[in-house]
Design a protein around this motif. Structure first.
Motif, PDB file in Angstrom:
ATOM      1  N   GLN A  93      -1.490   3.000  11.195  1.00 41.75           N
ATOM      2  CA  GLN A  93      -1.166   3.943  10.412  1.00 41.75           C
ATOM      3  C   GLN A  93       0.398   4.336  10.476  1.00 41.75           C
ATOM      4  O   GLN A  93       0.817   4.475   9.349  1.00 41.75           O
ATOM      5  CB  GLN A  93      -1.938   5.212  10.880  1.00 41.75           C
ATOM      6  CG  GLN A  93      -1.721   6.347  10.218  1.00 41.75           C
ATOM      7  CD  GLN A  93      -2.602   7.839  10.424  1.00 41.75           C
ATOM      8  OE1 GLN A  93      -3.374   7.584  11.073  1.00 41.75           O
ATOM      9  NE2 GLN A  93      -2.309   8.869  10.033  1.00 41.75           N
ATOM     10  N   ARG A  94       0.676   4.414  11.605  1.00 44.70           N
ATOM     11  CA  ARG A  94       2.366   4.527  11.732  1.00 44.70           C
ATOM     12  C   ARG A  94       3.038   3.581  11.065  1.00 44.70           C
ATOM     13  O   ARG A  94       3.955   3.911  10.491  1.00 44.70           O
ATOM     14  CB  ARG A  94       2.662   4.542  13.136  1.00 44.70           C
ATOM     15  CG  ARG A  94       2.233   5.771  14.151  1.00 44.70           C
ATOM     16  CD  ARG A  94       2.841   7.070  13.594  1.00 44.70           C
ATOM     17  NE  ARG A  94       4.356   7.228  13.858  1.00 44.70           N
ATOM     18  CZ  ARG A  94       4.868   6.874  15.104  1.00 44.70           C
ATOM     19  NH1 ARG A  94       4.279   7.203  16.272  1.00 44.70           N
ATOM     20  NH2 ARG A  94       6.248   6.907  15.382  1.00 44.70           N
ATOM     21  N   MET A  95       2.885   2.328  10.941  1.00 43.68           N
ATOM     22  CA  MET A  95       3.520   1.294  10.385  1.00 43.68           C
ATOM     23  C   MET A  95       3.567   1.527   8.953  1.00 43.68           C
ATOM     24  O   MET A  95       4.485   1.378   8.151  1.00 43.68           O
ATOM     25  CB  MET A  95       3.279  -0.158  10.857  1.00 43.68           C
ATOM     26  CG  MET A  95       3.569  -0.243  12.328  1.00 43.68           C
ATOM     27  SD  MET A  95       5.314  -0.003  12.896  1.00 43.68           S
ATOM     28  CE  MET A  95       6.209  -1.138  11.651  1.00 43.68           C
ATOM     29  N   GLY A 102       5.949   2.013   5.522  1.00 47.55           N
ATOM     30  CA  GLY A 102       6.004   1.380   4.218  1.00 47.55           C
ATOM     31  C   GLY A 102       5.800  -0.144   4.995  1.00 47.55           C
ATOM     32  O   GLY A 102       5.853  -1.280   3.987  1.00 47.55           O
ATOM     33  N   SER A 103       5.408  -0.417   6.107  1.00 48.61           N
ATOM     34  CA  SER A 103       5.241  -1.622   6.715  1.00 48.61           C
ATOM     35  C   SER A 103       3.799  -2.122   6.797  1.00 48.61           C
ATOM     36  O   SER A 103       2.831  -1.594   6.889  1.00 48.61           O
ATOM     37  CB  SER A 103       5.876  -1.711   7.953  1.00 48.61           C
ATOM     38  OG  SER A 103       7.029  -1.414   8.117  1.00 48.61           O
ATOM     39  N   THR A 104       3.557  -3.517   6.655  1.00 47.10           N
ATOM     40  CA  THR A 104       2.192  -3.754   6.685  1.00 47.10           C
ATOM     41  C   THR A 104       1.988  -4.628   7.914  1.00 47.10           C
ATOM     42  O   THR A 104       2.884  -5.611   8.264  1.00 47.10           O
ATOM     43  CB  THR A 104       2.079  -4.879   5.360  1.00 47.10           C
ATOM     44  OG1 THR A 104       1.950  -4.199   4.027  1.00 47.10           O
ATOM     45  CG2 THR A 104       0.539  -5.378   5.588  1.00 47.10           C
ATOM     46  N   ILE A 105       0.995  -4.584   8.704  1.00 49.35           N
ATOM     47  CA  ILE A 105       0.640  -5.283   9.935  1.00 49.35           C
ATOM     48  C   ILE A 105      -0.067  -6.394   9.526  1.00 49.35           C
ATOM     49  O   ILE A 105      -0.957  -6.696   8.692  1.00 49.35           O
ATOM     50  CB  ILE A 105      -0.342  -4.271  10.753  1.00 49.35           C
ATOM     51  CG1 ILE A 105       0.372  -2.965  11.152  1.00 49.35           C
ATOM     52  CG2 ILE A 105      -0.790  -5.130  11.845  1.00 49.35           C
ATOM     53  CD1 ILE A 105       1.327  -3.227  12.433  1.00 49.35           C
ATOM     54  N   VAL A 106       0.580  -7.680  10.127  1.00 45.67           N
ATOM     55  CA  VAL A 106      -0.137  -9.049  10.163  1.00 45.67           C
ATOM     56  C   VAL A 106      -1.136  -9.467  11.093  1.00 45.67           C
ATOM     57  O   VAL A 106      -2.203  -9.925  10.869  1.00 45.67           O
ATOM     58  CB  VAL A 106       0.965  -9.918   9.501  1.00 45.67           C
ATOM     59  CG1 VAL A 106       0.165 -11.180   9.144  1.00 45.67           C
ATOM     60  CG2 VAL A 106       1.806  -9.553   8.397  1.00 45.67           C
ATOM     61  N   ALA A 107      -0.555  -9.254  12.134  1.00 48.13           N
ATOM     62  CA  ALA A 107      -1.133  -9.875  13.469  1.00 48.13           C
ATOM     63  C   ALA A 107      -1.721 -11.235  13.454  1.00 48.13           C
ATOM     64  O   ALA A 107      -3.020 -11.221  13.482  1.00 48.13           O
ATOM     65  CB  ALA A 107      -2.318  -8.719  13.922  1.00 48.13           C
ATOM     66  N   SER A 108      -1.011 -12.143  13.239  1.00 47.48           N
ATOM     67  CA  SER A 108      -1.689 -13.644  12.966  1.00 47.48           C
ATOM     68  C   SER A 108      -1.754 -14.262  14.033  1.00 47.48           C
ATOM     69  O   SER A 108      -1.140 -13.827  15.263  1.00 47.48           O
ATOM     70  CB  SER A 108      -0.513 -14.431  11.995  1.00 47.48           C
ATOM     71  OG  SER A 108       0.773 -14.650  12.755  1.00 47.48           O
ATOM     72  N   ALA A 113      -3.063  -4.911  20.120  1.00 49.57           N
ATOM     73  CA  ALA A 113      -2.314  -3.893  20.050  1.00 49.57           C
ATOM     74  C   ALA A 113      -1.829  -3.309  18.751  1.00 49.57           C
ATOM     75  O   ALA A 113      -1.793  -2.398  18.311  1.00 49.57           O
ATOM     76  CB  ALA A 113      -0.986  -3.875  20.820  1.00 49.57           C
ATOM     77  N   LEU A 114      -1.467  -4.399  17.911  1.00 47.44           N
ATOM     78  CA  LEU A 114      -1.035  -4.381  16.606  1.00 47.44           C
ATOM     79  C   LEU A 114      -2.166  -3.958  15.467  1.00 47.44           C
ATOM     80  O   LEU A 114      -1.845  -3.097  14.705  1.00 47.44           O
ATOM     81  CB  LEU A 114      -0.595  -5.628  16.129  1.00 47.44           C
ATOM     82  CG  LEU A 114       0.762  -6.286  16.487  1.00 47.44           C
ATOM     83  CD1 LEU A 114       1.048  -7.662  16.292  1.00 47.44           C
ATOM     84  CD2 LEU A 114       1.708  -5.272  15.892  1.00 47.44           C
ATOM     85  N   THR A 115      -3.452  -4.194  15.972  1.00 44.20           N
ATOM     86  CA  THR A 115      -4.482  -3.672  15.125  1.00 44.20           C
ATOM     87  C   THR A 115      -5.159  -2.548  15.565  1.00 44.20           C
ATOM     88  O   THR A 115      -6.256  -2.191  14.874  1.00 44.20           O
ATOM     89  CB  THR A 115      -5.758  -5.053  15.082  1.00 44.20           C
ATOM     90  OG1 THR A 115      -5.768  -5.274  16.421  1.00 44.20           O
ATOM     91  CG2 THR A 115      -4.897  -6.239  14.279  1.00 44.20           C
ATOM     92  N   GLN A 116      -4.538  -1.679  16.509  1.00 43.43           N
ATOM     93  CA  GLN A 116      -5.157  -0.423  16.760  1.00 43.43           C
ATOM     94  C   GLN A 116      -4.878   0.606  15.495  1.00 43.43           C
ATOM     95  O   GLN A 116      -3.926   0.371  15.089  1.00 43.43           O
ATOM     96  CB  GLN A 116      -4.637  -0.010  18.091  1.00 43.43           C
ATOM     97  CG  GLN A 116      -4.961  -0.905  19.233  1.00 43.43           C
ATOM     98  CD  GLN A 116      -6.359  -1.069  19.313  1.00 43.43           C
ATOM     99  OE1 GLN A 116      -6.952   0.108  19.764  1.00 43.43           O
ATOM    100  NE2 GLN A 116      -6.887  -2.099  19.495  1.00 43.43           N
ATOM    101  N   PRO A 117      -5.941   1.326  15.087  1.00 39.81           N
ATOM    102  CA  PRO A 117      -5.774   2.134  14.081  1.00 39.81           C
ATOM    103  C   PRO A 117      -4.489   2.955  13.785  1.00 39.81           C
ATOM    104  O   PRO A 117      -3.985   3.293  13.063  1.00 39.81           O
ATOM    105  CB  PRO A 117      -6.815   2.961  14.015  1.00 39.81           C
ATOM    106  CG  PRO A 117      -8.126   2.178  14.650  1.00 39.81           C
ATOM    107  CD  PRO A 117      -7.362   1.416  15.920  1.00 39.81           C
ATOM    108  N   PRO A 134       0.739  -1.280   0.011  1.00 37.99           N
ATOM    109  CA  PRO A 134      -0.092  -0.115   0.040  1.00 37.99           C
ATOM    110  C   PRO A 134       0.745   1.433  -0.143  1.00 37.99           C
ATOM    111  O   PRO A 134       0.518   2.177  -0.421  1.00 37.99           O
ATOM    112  CB  PRO A 134      -0.805  -0.175   1.212  1.00 37.99           C
ATOM    113  CG  PRO A 134      -0.957  -1.672   1.607  1.00 37.99           C
ATOM    114  CD  PRO A 134       0.560  -2.184   1.149  1.00 37.99           C
ATOM    115  N   ALA A 135       2.257   1.286   0.481  1.00 38.56           N
ATOM    116  CA  ALA A 135       2.967   2.396   0.639  1.00 38.56           C
ATOM    117  C   ALA A 135       3.282   2.980  -0.809  1.00 38.56           C
ATOM    118  O   ALA A 135       3.532   4.125  -1.077  1.00 38.56           O
ATOM    119  CB  ALA A 135       4.310   1.989   1.249  1.00 38.56           C
ATOM    120  N   ALA A 136       3.467   1.698  -1.860  1.00 32.30           N
ATOM    121  CA  ALA A 136       3.616   2.284  -3.258  1.00 32.30           C
ATOM    122  C   ALA A 136       2.901   1.470  -4.308  1.00 32.30           C
ATOM    123  O   ALA A 136       3.532   0.316  -4.865  1.00 32.30           O
ATOM    124  CB  ALA A 136       5.169   2.311  -3.535  1.00 32.30           C
TER     125      ALA A 136
END
Length: 323
Positions: free
Chosen positions: A283-285, A289-295, A275-279, A230-232
């Protein structure tokens, strides 16, 4: 219900009490998240964002402790030997928990046998780029150029045995081409040489490469994630350019030492995912250019098994070894 049934029912219910109590009372003191690298960068950032959220949720301090050394081995080994009570975690990465088991002949821990995977936190895309003077508009053209000039092209990476180095070695092996590898001590100096055309191509983290690409000093040909970032979103993946199934993106995930009680593991996993899925964390990640996974833990375990096998192949193809 007769008296005997009541007693058996109460006994059965009581079997779950220790686990439930362990989950309800955890944590009982400060929790430490070891980051096996120095401060700064996307790995350290995700640890600090998560630590802030967990401290609020738990009502206990959550400390980020940077323990760099040996490609992530120093900090990871410390956590492997920590008390298995859930109060010490490590934010393991591609190197420490995916590559190094094949790269180091005497690794002081095993990423699966000595740890409990809690959640895959993030993916960090690497970018494959060339100097604008290189006549290649995409990855296929770069490989065709390398094939026509065996040994004459060079590429820089973040260092021997890193995900950037080994990710290109996988491509070289599958494409049957030779491009000379020039290892650097991180992406900054490599990008400087790429912009000055001391090397023809390079690979490093997308956030570092994007500003130079947008200034016209380098040209990005591909990202190493399985899907576009999503970053590019305009940048194609390696998989799209003749390498179906290719995915060699650096990642970070949370681990506990082996032996932590199942109820505590469940609490840790659930709260880390929360924690990882907080909006604001997402957004900060994403801004970097990073993608949150939270598996979930089992998903992370399967991912880790596949990663260890993938990078073992890359280490073998490159011939890289570190004593």
């Amino acid at each position: 219900m007769d008296r005997r049934s009541m007693i058996l029912g109460a006994a059965a219910a009581g079997l779950g009490l220790p686990a439930a109590r362990a989950q309800a009372t955890f944590p009982t003191r400060a929790v430490t998240i070891v980051v096996p690298f120095g401060p700064g960068g996307p790995t350290d950032l995700v640890a600090r964002l998560v630590a802030e959220k967990l401290a609020t949720r738990w009502g206990q301090p959550v400390i980020v402790d940077n323990k760099p050394g040996a490609g992530g081995n120093v900090g990871s080994a410390l956590v492997a030997k920590a008390a298995p009570d859930g109060h010490t975690l490590v934010l393991g990465v591609t190197g420490s928990h995916g590559i190094n088991v094949s790269l180091f002949p005497a690794l002081p821990y095993h990423p699966l046998r000595d740890f409990e995977p809690l959640t895959l936190a993030t993916l960090f895309p690497n970018a494959i780029a060339v100097h604008p003077g290189v006549p290649a508009q995409n990855l296929r053209e770069l490989l065709a150029l390398a094939r026509s000039k065996p040994g004459q092209l060079s590429y820089g990476s973040d260092g021997n045995g890193t995900a950037s180095h080994l990710g290109v070695e996988l491509i070289k092996t599958d494409a049957d081409v030779f491009i000379t590898h020039i290892p650097y001590r991180g992406g900054a100096s490599m990008l400087g040489d790429l912009a000055g055309r001391q090397i023809d191509a390079g690979i490093t983290g997308l956030p570092a490469a994007l500003p130079l690409a947008r200034a016209g000093k380098i040209r990005i040909l591909a990202v190493t994630t399985a899907e576009r970032t999503p970053a590019a979103p305009e940048l194609p993946t390696v998989a799209e350019q003749g390498f179906p199934g290719y995915a060699a993106a650096p990642w970070a995930g949370f681990f506990a030492p082996k032996g932590v009680p199942p109820a505590v593991l469940a609490r840790l996993s659930d709260d880390l995912v929360w924690a990882l899925t907080q909006p604001d964390v997402r957004q900060r990640m994403a801004e970097g250019g990073s993608t949150i996974v939270a598996s979930k833990p089992e998903e992370f375990r399967r991912f880790l098994q596949a990663e260890i096998a993938r990078w073992a192949r890359a280490v073998q193809a490159s011939g890289a070894k570190i004593d």
